[in-house]
Design a protein around this motif. Structure first.
Motif, PDB file in Angstrom:
ATOM      1  N   THR A  59       0.913  -1.081  -0.074  1.00 30.56           N
ATOM      2  CA  THR A  59      -0.124  -0.221  -0.006  1.00 30.56           C
ATOM      3  C   THR A  59       1.032   1.269   0.601  1.00 30.56           C
ATOM      4  O   THR A  59       1.898   1.450   0.605  1.00 30.56           O
ATOM      5  CB  THR A  59      -1.001   0.413   1.428  1.00 30.56           C
TER       6      THR A  59
ATOM      7  N   VAL B 240       1.547   6.307   0.460  1.00 29.10           N
ATOM      8  CA  VAL B 240       1.355   6.244   1.778  1.00 29.10           C
ATOM      9  C   VAL B 240      -0.109   7.270   1.543  1.00 29.10           C
ATOM     10  O   VAL B 240      -0.892   7.598   2.608  1.00 29.10           O
ATOM     11  CB  VAL B 240       2.132   7.991   1.348  1.00 29.10           C
TER      12      VAL B 240
ATOM     13  N   SER C  92      -2.543   5.802   0.827  1.00 33.18           N
ATOM     14  CA  SER C  92      -3.845   4.844   0.502  1.00 33.18           C
ATOM     15  C   SER C  92      -4.484   5.267   2.561  1.00 33.18           C
ATOM     16  O   SER C  92      -3.699   5.185   3.144  1.00 33.18           O
ATOM     17  CB  SER C  92      -3.570   3.381   0.920  1.00 33.18           C
TER      18      SER C  92
ATOM     19  N   HIS D 266      -2.783   2.559   4.657  1.00 36.58           N
ATOM     20  CA  HIS D 266      -1.352   2.788   5.082  1.00 36.58           C
ATOM     21  C   HIS D 266      -1.447   3.027   6.366  1.00 36.58           C
ATOM     22  O   HIS D 266      -0.366   2.734   7.097  1.00 36.58           O
ATOM     23  CB  HIS D 266      -0.681   4.388   3.799  1.00 36.58           C
TER      24      HIS D 266
ATOM     25  N   CYS E  14      -1.725   0.241   8.666  1.00 38.10           N
ATOM     26  CA  CYS E  14      -0.847  -0.794   8.328  1.00 38.10           C
ATOM     27  C   CYS E  14       0.585  -0.246   9.491  1.00 38.10           C
ATOM     28  O   CYS E  14       1.366  -0.507  10.162  1.00 38.10           O
ATOM     29  CB  CYS E  14      -0.355  -0.480   7.082  1.00 38.10           C
TER      30      CYS E  14
ATOM     31  N   ARG F 223       7.847  -3.569   8.501  1.00 41.60           N
ATOM     32  CA  ARG F 223       7.364  -2.834   7.541  1.00 41.60           C
ATOM     33  C   ARG F 223       8.596  -2.513   6.333  1.00 41.60           C
ATOM     34  O   ARG F 223       9.503  -2.155   6.576  1.00 41.60           O
ATOM     35  CB  ARG F 223       6.928  -0.882   7.409  1.00 41.60           C
TER      36      ARG F 223
ATOM     37  N   ASP G  27       5.403   2.161  -3.592  1.00 42.14           N
ATOM     38  CA  ASP G  27       4.457   1.784  -2.189  1.00 42.14           C
ATOM     39  C   ASP G  27       5.273   0.456  -1.286  1.00 42.14           C
ATOM     40  O   ASP G  27       6.081  -0.816  -2.052  1.00 42.14           O
ATOM     41  CB  ASP G  27       3.474   0.819  -3.001  1.00 42.14           C
ATOM     42  N   ASP G  28       5.054   0.887  -0.026  1.00 41.61           N
ATOM     43  CA  ASP G  28       5.616  -0.140   1.063  1.00 41.61           C
ATOM     44  C   ASP G  28       5.182  -1.263   0.777  1.00 41.61           C
ATOM     45  O   ASP G  28       4.253  -1.531   0.216  1.00 41.61           O
ATOM     46  CB  ASP G  28       5.684   0.645   2.396  1.00 41.61           C
TER      47      ASP G  28
END
Length: 118
Positions: free
Chosen positions: A31, A33, A35, A38, A41, A52, A62-63
């Motif tokens: 996801t 930042v 979203s 985020h 999470c 992460r 995305d992360d």
């Protein structure tokens, strides 16, 4: 207590379904930042339920979040099962006896052996 949205994310990351009845087949949640997922999470990371990794070319920047062992337990689900050794220890703790864990194990093994002979 876990937020319902965070529970949904944990279960989705593991692929166990909304009810947690399917066996896990993955362990990632991607996801960005911007979203709405985020912040959830990141809260799970702070609680130690996810880890992460910062984004890369493969994730489109995305992360990438992974569920930790504690996160698997928090996700619940019927597939979660304690190892036999931990279950035995938990059973011993629940009993209100004076015998040591080793004595308790020996007594249980003897009972199991006796029942097998009958």
């Amino acid at each position: 207590m876990i937020d319902p949205e965070q529970l949904r994310i944990l279960r989705h990351a593991l692929g166990i379904g909304d009810c947690g009845t399917k066996p896990p087949y993955r362990n990632h949640f991607v996801t960005g930042v911007d979203s709405s997922d985020h912040p959830h999470c990141m809260a799970l990371v702070q609680r130690g339920l996810m880890s992460r990794r910062t984004g890369n070319a493969l994730s489109g920047g995305d992360d990438v979040f992974s569920v930790t062992a504690d996160g698997r337990l928090a996700a619940g689900g019927t597939w979660v099962k304690q190892p036999r050794s931990k279950q035995r220890y938990a059973d011993w703790l629940r009993e209100d006896g004076v015998e040591s864990f080793g004595e308790w194990l020996r007594r249980r093994r003897y009972k199991d052996w006796e029942s097998d002979r009958a």
